[in-house]
Enzyme design. Structure first.
Site, PDB file in Angstrom:
ATOM      1  N   HIS A 177     -67.041 -17.138 -36.024  1.00 61.16           N
ATOM      2  CA  HIS A 177     -68.168 -16.934 -36.942  1.00 61.16           C
ATOM      3  C   HIS A 177     -68.749 -18.273 -37.405  1.00 61.16           C
ATOM      4  CE1 HIS A 177     -67.975 -12.637 -37.113  1.00 61.16           C
ATOM      5  NE2 HIS A 177     -66.758 -12.595 -37.643  1.00 61.16           N
ATOM      6  N   HIS A 210     -61.046 -15.689 -34.317  1.00 66.09           N
ATOM      7  CA  HIS A 210     -62.203 -14.822 -34.576  1.00 66.09           C
ATOM      8  C   HIS A 210     -63.036 -15.377 -35.738  1.00 66.09           C
ATOM      9  CE1 HIS A 210     -64.259 -10.835 -35.049  1.00 66.09           C
ATOM     10  NE2 HIS A 210     -64.316 -11.246 -36.306  1.00 66.09           N
ATOM     11  N   GLU A 211     -62.359 -15.757 -36.821  1.00 62.51           N
ATOM     12  CA  GLU A 211     -63.075 -16.298 -37.975  1.00 62.51           C
ATOM     13  C   GLU A 211     -63.716 -17.643 -37.644  1.00 62.51           C
ATOM     14  OE1 GLU A 211     -63.630 -14.498 -40.591  1.00 62.51           O
ATOM     15  OE2 GLU A 211     -62.392 -12.904 -39.708  1.00 62.51           O
ATOM     16  N   GLU A 263     -69.629  -9.207 -34.387  1.00 63.78           N
ATOM     17  CA  GLU A 263     -68.175  -9.104 -34.309  1.00 63.78           C
ATOM     18  C   GLU A 263     -67.693  -9.142 -32.853  1.00 63.78           C
ATOM     19  OE1 GLU A 263     -66.151  -9.307 -36.851  1.00 63.78           O
ATOM     20  OE2 GLU A 263     -67.899  -9.483 -38.157  1.00 63.78           O
ATOM     21  N   ASP A 287     -65.111 -11.853 -31.274  1.00 65.56           N
ATOM     22  CA  ASP A 287     -63.921 -11.463 -30.508  1.00 65.56           C
ATOM     23  C   ASP A 287     -63.896 -12.170 -29.155  1.00 65.56           C
ATOM     24  OD1 ASP A 287     -62.788  -9.824 -32.390  1.00 65.56           O
ATOM     25  OD2 ASP A 287     -63.638  -7.968 -31.591  1.00 65.56           O
TER      26      ASP A 287
END
Length: 324
Positions: free
Chosen positions: A230, A226-227, A295, A299
């Site tokens: 980003h 997930h990070e 977000e 995901d």
């Protein structure tokens, strides 16, 4: 903060006294589930002391009884406690580093507003927007390197499954990672997280020790992915660009609103603070909608490169409960 009649004057003395007298100390709060209550419960969990919680209807009532000796201690905000501390009505054992840092930023912001109004008059919002954007950029890129080590210990993650998973996920995401670190976040929180920071060769992935110790390898992989999502979508630079674009409009609105409530010849800080409380929630509504979309995309990226839908369900559930 504690009642003046208590025998201890430092946090270590307080902990030693509490452990020697289990269940005999009580702490006040503004009510069950409030931030003050949660601070006390977290302190109990981290130190292993046994104290009785006494909830009140509001922090002012709790502080009144603390001063009067009906309760013995309280975990309160710095702004609310300082007048009573300075007046000698209660004794402070410590301020948390993050509270002190927040107070320093607030003081700097107030000084900057006073200087800006004095130097640029009613046009202070324009240079203020430039300064705010510059500070945001500086904190995003230098904060993890310069500020985080002041409060936490970072150690390279040793070779093993967790480190191999991070490097493998970074390779799949097309991101060059220089190092993988573990941070002792459990010293201050039960929350579990990970983040990617740095530029070029300084780019590193940081894993909370709570994530490594309390979550399954599959759940940990999804948090990391997930990070990395980003980073892959350049969400941080885009967020900084959004902030730079919205800051002039936001500060112009705040400046004009403050002019309407500021008394003649008064310092501008209280009026600007009031305007902030009115304008920021409206802007936050827009920002929150954008954040949710970002977000969801991260995901989706995590699910794509891990291919672990079952773990995705538990990964979404467990941090929500653990991070409260």
């Amino acid at each position: 903060v504690v009642n003046n009649d208590l025998p201890f004057k430092t946090v270590p003395e307080f902990i030693a006294y509490a452990k020697a007298n289990p269940g005999k100390l009580n702490f006040a709060s503004a009510g069950v589930g409030t931030g003050i209550h949660m601070a006390g419960e977290q302190f109990k969990m981290m130190t292993g002391v046994d104290m009785v919680h006494v909830p009140y209807r509001g922090a002012n009532n709790a502080m009144t009884d603390l001063i009067g000796g009906q309760v013995q201690l309280m975990f309160d905000t710095m702004a609310a406690s300082i007048p009573h501390i300075r007046g000698g009505k209660v004794r402070a054992l410590a301020f948390t580093s993050l509270v002190a840092l927040g107070g320093a930023f607030a003081a700097a912001g107030g000084a900057a507003v006073t200087f800006g109004v004095g130097r640029f008059g009613r046009h202070w919002w324009a240079p203020g927007a430039a300064v705010a954007s510059g500070v945001a950029i500086t904190l995003v890129f230098l904060g993890p390197v310069a500020l985080d080590p002041l409060f936490n210990k970072f150690t390279p993650l040793p070779d093993g499954e967790a480190r191999r998973d991070v490097l493998d996920l970074a390779r799949r995401a097309g991101i060059d990672v220089g190092e993988v670190y573990e941070v002792d976040a459990s010293r201050r929180t039960t929350a579990a997280n990970a983040y990617v920071t740095g530029l070029g060769r300084t780019k590193r992935v940081v894993l909370f020790d709570t994530l490594i110790n309390d979550f399954t390898p599959a759940e940990t992989r999804l948090v990391i992915a997930h990070e990395l999502g980003h980073v892959r979508h350049r969400d941080v630079p885009k967020g900084l660009l959004w902030g730079a674009l919205i800051a002039p409009l936001a500060l112009l609105t705040i400046a004009r609103a403050a002019e309407r409530v500021q008394p003649p010849d008064a310092t501008p800080v209280p009026a600007v603070g009031l305007a902030l409380t009115l304008v920021v929630p409206a802007l936050s509504t827009i920002s929150n909608q954008l954040s949710r979309a970002i977000e969801r995309r991260a995901d989706g990226f995590a699910l794509q490169i891990t291919g672990e839908p079952e773990a995705m369900v538990t990964m979404e559930q467990r941090p929500t409960l653990k991070n409260v």
